[in-house]
Design an enzyme around this catalytic site. Sequence first.
Site, mmCIF file in Angstrom:
data_model
loop_
_atom_site.group_PDB
_atom_site.id
_atom_site.type_symbol
_atom_site.label_atom_id
_atom_site.label_comp_id
_atom_site.label_asym_id
_atom_site.label_seq_id
_atom_site.Cartn_x
_atom_site.Cartn_y
_atom_site.Cartn_z
ATOM 1 N N GLY A 9 0.838 -1.207 0.000
ATOM 2 C CA GLY A 9 0.000 0.000 0.000
ATOM 3 C C GLY A 9 0.867 1.248 0.000
ATOM 4 O O GLY A 9 0.531 2.254 0.626
ATOM 5 N N ALA A 10 1.989 1.190 -0.734
ATOM 6 C CA ALA A 10 3.003 2.245 -0.641
ATOM 7 C C ALA A 10 2.888 3.294 -1.745
ATOM 8 O O ALA A 10 3.784 4.119 -1.916
ATOM 9 C CB ALA A 10 4.398 1.628 -0.639
ATOM 10 N N ASP A 59 -2.240 -7.376 -5.580
ATOM 11 C CA ASP A 59 -3.329 -7.341 -4.608
ATOM 12 C C ASP A 59 -2.886 -8.247 -3.463
ATOM 13 O O ASP A 59 -2.736 -9.463 -3.644
ATOM 14 C CB ASP A 59 -4.605 -7.868 -5.268
ATOM 15 C CG ASP A 59 -5.778 -7.975 -4.306
ATOM 16 O OD1 ASP A 59 -5.567 -7.852 -3.075
ATOM 17 O OD2 ASP A 59 -6.900 -8.196 -4.788
ATOM 18 N N VAL A 60 -2.687 -7.668 -2.285
ATOM 19 C CA VAL A 60 -2.107 -8.458 -1.184
ATOM 20 C C VAL A 60 -3.050 -9.563 -0.675
ATOM 21 O O VAL A 60 -2.611 -10.443 0.065
ATOM 22 C CB VAL A 60 -1.671 -7.566 0.007
ATOM 23 C CG1 VAL A 60 -0.547 -6.628 -0.401
ATOM 24 C CG2 VAL A 60 -2.854 -6.793 0.596
ATOM 25 N N SER A 138 -4.533 0.022 14.345
ATOM 26 C CA SER A 138 -5.235 1.315 14.416
ATOM 27 C C SER A 138 -5.860 1.467 15.786
ATOM 28 O O SER A 138 -6.144 0.458 16.461
ATOM 29 C CB SER A 138 -6.352 1.339 13.353
ATOM 30 O OG SER A 138 -7.242 2.417 13.583
ATOM 31 N N TYR A 150 -13.504 -3.174 10.054
ATOM 32 C CA TYR A 150 -12.164 -2.581 10.186
ATOM 33 C C TYR A 150 -11.599 -2.791 11.596
ATOM 34 O O TYR A 150 -10.422 -3.124 11.770
ATOM 35 C CB TYR A 150 -12.269 -1.094 9.852
ATOM 36 C CG TYR A 150 -10.967 -0.327 9.800
ATOM 37 C CD1 TYR A 150 -10.123 -0.415 8.692
ATOM 38 C CD2 TYR A 150 -10.600 0.533 10.838
ATOM 39 C CE1 TYR A 150 -8.949 0.314 8.628
ATOM 40 C CE2 TYR A 150 -9.431 1.279 10.785
ATOM 41 C CZ TYR A 150 -8.606 1.172 9.678
ATOM 42 O OH TYR A 150 -7.439 1.898 9.620
ATOM 43 N N ALA A 151 -12.436 -2.613 12.611
ATOM 44 C CA ALA A 151 -11.979 -2.809 13.999
ATOM 45 C C ALA A 151 -11.569 -4.261 14.222
ATOM 46 O O ALA A 151 -10.549 -4.539 14.880
ATOM 47 C CB ALA A 151 -13.083 -2.411 14.976
ATOM 48 N N ALA A 153 -10.513 -6.331 11.914
ATOM 49 C CA ALA A 153 -9.254 -6.548 11.174
ATOM 50 C C ALA A 153 -8.071 -5.971 11.940
ATOM 51 O O ALA A 153 -7.014 -6.606 12.049
ATOM 52 C CB ALA A 153 -9.345 -5.910 9.783
ATOM 53 N N LYS A 154 -8.241 -4.757 12.479
ATOM 54 C CA LYS A 154 -7.120 -4.094 13.144
ATOM 55 C C LYS A 154 -6.799 -4.729 14.494
ATOM 56 O O LYS A 154 -5.639 -4.718 14.933
ATOM 57 C CB LYS A 154 -7.393 -2.592 13.274
ATOM 58 C CG LYS A 154 -7.379 -1.853 11.938
ATOM 59 C CD LYS A 154 -6.139 -2.173 11.126
ATOM 60 C CE LYS A 154 -5.840 -1.157 10.032
ATOM 61 N NZ LYS A 154 -4.693 -1.573 9.194
#
Length: 249
Positions: A9-10, A59-60, A138, A150-151, A153-154
């Site tokens: 994602g760079a 795509d990771v 995060s 998202y939570a 995953a993080k």
Amino acid sequence: MTRTAIVTGAARGIGAATARRLAADGHAVGVVDLDPVACADTVAAITAEGGRALAVGADVSDADAVTAAVAAVADELGAPTVLVNNAGILRDNLLFKMTEDDWDAVLGVHLRGAFLMSRAVQAHQVKAGWGRIVNLSSTSALGNRGQANYAAAKAGMQGLTKTLAIELGRFGVTANAVAPGFIETDMTRATAARLGVGFEEFVEAMVSQIPVGRSGCPDDVAAAVSFFCSEQASFISGQVLYVAGGPTS
Ligand code: NAP
């Protein structure tokens, strides 16, 4: 000592700043993102400062693409022993409106992506007897309205990090997580847009909650990643560092 690093994602945001920072630290950098063309600015910034970098489209969340990307970096820049799992997406919604696709896409990029990349890179790290893995978590790992996917995953990134630390420590590999708070990037711009708030207004509201009285920038996160990747951080593993301008609860 010069190593080869991969940052996912760079093409922009935190990943781009981290790629540049690791290059400034002396590493050759594989700049991985969905679109190799989008990686051009990051690669150009690194080479303009005398560094070495390679743009790689992958795509990771795709196992074959990850295998090919890691092989391409190894061939062009040397065996990668530093890995920063930074690629990420948002598909925010309240639980009752969240679709299976929203869930799968977010878990797929962050968590499956970090798993696949770590599994591919650890082969080089174990062979070298040295390695660094830094995963982007995060403050949302602590729970955040509208971000069940998202939570999860993080928070998952933190469990993955601790397990990688336990399994890979004996091979000279450390694994740590950096958990940013509010950082000004395209991702947070998209959040403001989704909420129907102007970005300046959004930043002001976020900053009012941040003890140091300012928002974060990608270089704030890159500095923490750089430390975990350094030689002197060799006795620090399995940790989560919140980079949020204040304590988190
Ligand atoms: P960003 O500006 O949106 O950049 C993320 C990059 O990841 C984009 O270039 C994106 O490519 C790429 N990407 C998305 N899906 C990918 C995939 N499947 N394979 C490879 N690359 C992929 O985000 P950011 O704000 O810099 O965030 C970077 C990381 O920090 C993320 O993991 C994020 O969750 C985390 N983080 C950010 C904040 C914040 O406040 N900004 C706070 C805490 C944590 P496209 O442009 O093509 O989609």
